[in-house]
Design a protein around this motif. Structure first.
Motif, short mmCIF file in Angstrom:
data_model
loop_
_atom_site.label_atom_id
_atom_site.label_comp_id
_atom_site.label_asym_id
_atom_site.label_seq_id
_atom_site.Cartn_x
_atom_site.Cartn_y
_atom_site.Cartn_z
N PRO A 39 1.60 -0.56 8.26
CA PRO A 39 2.02 0.56 9.12
C PRO A 39 2.83 1.63 8.40
O PRO A 39 2.61 2.83 8.60
CB PRO A 39 2.83 -0.13 10.22
CG PRO A 39 2.22 -1.49 10.32
CD PRO A 39 1.87 -1.87 8.91
N ALA A 40 3.77 1.22 7.55
CA ALA A 40 4.58 2.21 6.83
C ALA A 40 3.70 3.05 5.91
O ALA A 40 3.92 4.26 5.75
CB ALA A 40 5.67 1.51 6.04
N ALA A 41 2.71 2.42 5.29
CA ALA A 41 1.81 3.16 4.42
C ALA A 41 0.97 4.15 5.22
O ALA A 41 0.72 5.28 4.76
CB ALA A 41 0.90 2.18 3.67
N MET A 42 0.54 3.76 6.41
CA MET A 42 -0.25 4.66 7.24
C MET A 42 0.56 5.91 7.58
O MET A 42 0.05 7.04 7.48
CB MET A 42 -0.68 3.95 8.53
CG MET A 42 -1.64 2.80 8.31
SD MET A 42 -1.99 1.86 9.82
CE MET A 42 -3.01 3.03 10.74
N VAL A 43 1.82 5.72 7.95
CA VAL A 43 2.67 6.86 8.28
C VAL A 43 2.91 7.71 7.03
O VAL A 43 2.81 8.94 7.07
CB VAL A 43 4.01 6.38 8.86
CG1 VAL A 43 4.97 7.55 9.02
CG2 VAL A 43 3.78 5.70 10.21
N SER B 205 0.81 -1.23 0.00
CA SER B 205 0.00 0.00 0.00
C SER B 205 0.84 1.26 0.00
O SER B 205 0.39 2.32 -0.45
CB SER B 205 -0.93 0.01 1.22
OG SER B 205 -1.86 -1.05 1.17
N GLY B 206 2.06 1.17 0.52
CA GLY B 206 2.93 2.33 0.55
C GLY B 206 3.29 2.85 -0.83
O GLY B 206 3.80 3.97 -0.97
N ARG B 207 3.03 2.06 -1.87
CA ARG B 207 3.33 2.50 -3.23
C ARG B 207 2.30 3.50 -3.76
O ARG B 207 2.50 4.11 -4.80
CB ARG B 207 3.40 1.29 -4.17
CG ARG B 207 4.50 0.31 -3.78
CD ARG B 207 4.60 -0.84 -4.77
NE ARG B 207 5.63 -1.80 -4.36
CZ ARG B 207 5.97 -2.88 -5.05
NH1 ARG B 207 5.37 -3.13 -6.21
NH2 ARG B 207 6.90 -3.70 -4.61
N ILE B 208 1.20 3.64 -3.04
CA ILE B 208 0.18 4.62 -3.45
C ILE B 208 0.64 6.01 -3.03
O ILE B 208 0.94 6.25 -1.87
CB ILE B 208 -1.18 4.28 -2.80
CG1 ILE B 208 -1.67 2.91 -3.27
CG2 ILE B 208 -2.21 5.36 -3.12
CD1 ILE B 208 -2.88 2.42 -2.54
N ALA C 174 6.25 5.76 18.47
CA ALA C 174 6.57 6.87 17.57
C ALA C 174 5.58 6.93 16.40
O ALA C 174 5.16 8.01 15.98
CB ALA C 174 7.99 6.74 17.05
N GLN C 175 5.20 5.75 15.88
CA GLN C 175 4.25 5.72 14.77
C GLN C 175 2.87 6.21 15.21
O GLN C 175 2.21 6.97 14.49
CB GLN C 175 4.15 4.31 14.20
CG GLN C 175 5.38 3.87 13.40
CD GLN C 175 5.31 2.42 12.98
OE1 GLN C 175 4.85 1.56 13.75
NE2 GLN C 175 5.77 2.13 11.77
N VAL C 176 2.44 5.80 16.40
CA VAL C 176 1.13 6.25 16.89
C VAL C 176 1.12 7.76 17.05
O VAL C 176 0.18 8.44 16.63
CB VAL C 176 0.80 5.56 18.23
CG1 VAL C 176 -0.46 6.18 18.85
CG2 VAL C 176 0.61 4.07 18.04
N ARG C 177 2.17 8.29 17.63
CA ARG C 177 2.24 9.75 17.83
C ARG C 177 2.21 10.48 16.50
O ARG C 177 1.57 11.53 16.34
CB ARG C 177 3.49 10.10 18.64
CG ARG C 177 3.43 9.64 20.10
CD ARG C 177 4.57 10.18 20.92
NE ARG C 177 5.85 9.57 20.57
CZ ARG C 177 6.33 8.46 21.12
NH1 ARG C 177 5.62 7.82 22.05
NH2 ARG C 177 7.51 7.98 20.76
N SER C 178 2.91 9.92 15.50
CA SER C 178 2.94 10.54 14.18
C SER C 178 1.57 10.50 13.51
O SER C 178 1.13 11.48 12.87
CB SER C 178 3.95 9.82 13.28
OG SER C 178 3.92 10.32 11.96
N LEU C 179 0.86 9.38 13.66
CA LEU C 179 -0.43 9.22 13.01
C LEU C 179 -1.52 10.09 13.62
O LEU C 179 -2.45 10.52 12.92
CB LEU C 179 -0.87 7.75 13.09
CG LEU C 179 -0.06 6.75 12.26
CD1 LEU C 179 -0.43 5.33 12.64
CD2 LEU C 179 -0.29 6.98 10.78
N VAL C 180 -1.39 10.37 14.90
CA VAL C 180 -2.46 11.07 15.61
C VAL C 180 -2.26 12.59 15.63
O VAL C 180 -3.23 13.35 15.49
CB VAL C 180 -2.56 10.53 17.05
CG1 VAL C 180 -3.47 11.40 17.91
CG2 VAL C 180 -3.07 9.09 17.03
N THR C 181 -1.03 13.03 15.78
CA THR C 181 -0.77 14.45 15.96
C THR C 181 -1.28 15.28 14.77
O THR C 181 -0.90 15.04 13.63
CB THR C 181 0.73 14.71 16.16
OG1 THR C 181 1.18 13.99 17.32
CG2 THR C 181 1.00 16.19 16.34
N GLY C 182 -2.14 16.22 15.06
CA GLY C 182 -2.67 17.11 14.03
C GLY C 182 -3.91 16.60 13.33
O GLY C 182 -4.42 17.29 12.43
N ALA C 183 -4.42 15.43 13.72
CA ALA C 183 -5.62 14.90 13.07
C ALA C 183 -6.83 15.77 13.38
O ALA C 183 -7.04 16.18 14.52
CB ALA C 183 -5.88 13.47 13.53
#
Length: 326
Positions: free
Chosen positions: A148-152, A124-127, A179-188
């Motif tokens: 997970p990498a695609a989500m980030v 999915s990260g290729r999108i 770190a990934q959770v913090r990145s995904l949530v911050t600013g949502a």
């Protein structure tokens, strides 16, 4: 509002166990669990969080874009989604892997034990959402469970493009680092969790409840049969009750349906409480069926449900929009 829904697209294998999982667990043997459940039924259905949400948005005529990775076995599923108002243009087709598989057993208390094979989802990260946005300008990007990498990556691209985004990490919280959770949530602009996931998110991110509210616009927590809680920093929480007395056939996809209704109503400029009421009404449709895309949007039924459960005023706010769908 044009919404891009990123995340999983899968085939669901749904099984029903006539007993209770809790009765099969021995407290003094939890370190050595070895269980097999003889199930009564097997239903193979279309699913995946992103596809489920896009299906609901399509039924509400929002013309969502679906951005996920699938295998060469996706052709029939793609036709189905297009027929239900979903733009599958951003979908990436893998040459190496089959579409993801979700395997789930539900007991008589609606508890679930599931496993998920990622398959093509790992690609999915290729999108590239920049390419998607250039083709069709986006107003909101929903980042739901995915590789997970695609989500980030998709969250970072939303920030780069200056497009508001909604964070829906849900099932992937078990795999995401702090770190990934913090990145995904911050600013949502929107954060979606259920009650268990809200606690897991705080544990993973090492944040307090207040810390989360400091970093998001609005936090929407589904509470199962207790409805939904909506929170924003500096405002009193709003709780909306679930639709009562729904015969639960299968809980798979109920949360996804809620997100569809909620985001649709928000895109129409309706109050958050009304958005949650529509989300709960659509959730009830899914709960009463087997499979997360086995329901159809019926405006008259939705309005009748909202009127009966939440009152005529709530139905009146929704009627101008839902009335156009007939």
């Amino acid at each position: 509002m044009r919404i891009a829904v990123t995340g999983s697209i899968a085939t669901d294998h749904l099984m029903a166990f006539p007993g209770r999982f809790v009765d099969q667990l021995l407290p003094d043997q939890l370190e050595h669990v070895s269980l097999s459940f003889l199930v009564d039924t097997l239903q193979v259905r279309r699913g995946g969080v992103a596809a489920n949400i896009a299906y609901g948005l399509g039924g509400l005529r929002l013309d969502p874009l679906l951005a996920g990775a699938v295998g060469p076995d996706f052709a029939e599923y793609e036709v189905w989604l297009k027929e239900h108002g979903v733009d599958t243009g951003p979908v990436y087709v893998s040459a190496e892997h089959q579409t993801a598989r979700f395997m789930c057993i539900t007991d008589q208390d609606s508890n679930q034990i599931a496993s998920f094979y990622a398959g093509a989802m790992a690609e999915s990260g290729r999108i590239d959402l920049r390419t998607v946005h250039a083709r069709t300008p986006l107003d909101l990007i929903l980042v739901s469970p995915n590789d997970p990498a695609a989500m980030v990556r998709h969250t970072e691209q939303a920030r780069e493009l200056g497009i508001p985004f909604a964070a829906d990490p849900s099932q992937q919280l078990a795999r995401l680092s702090g770190a990934q959770v913090r990145s995904l949530v911050t600013g949502a602009r929107w954060l979606f969790t259920n009650e268990y996931e809200s606690a897991l998110l705080r544990e993973r991110a090492e944040w307090s409840h207040a810390d989360v509210l400091d970093r998001v616009g609005t936090w929407v927590t589904t509470l199962g049969g207790q409805g939904v809680r909506i929170e924003s920093k500096g405002k009193a929480p709003v709780t909306v009750a679930a639709v009562p007395d729904v015969h639960a056939e299968d809980p798979t996809g109920v949360g996804d349906a809620f997100r569809s209704g909620f985001l649709a109503a928000v895109s129409w400029g309706l109050p958050l409480e009304t958005a949650a009421q529509l989300g709960c009404a659509i959730s009830a449709l899914v709960l009463a069926t087997v499979g997360s895309q086995a329901y159809e949007i019926q405006p008259e039924l939705l309005l009748a449900t909202v009127s009966a459960v939440y009152g005529d005023q709530a139905a009146g706010l929704l009627e101008p929009r839902l009335g156009r769908l007939t």
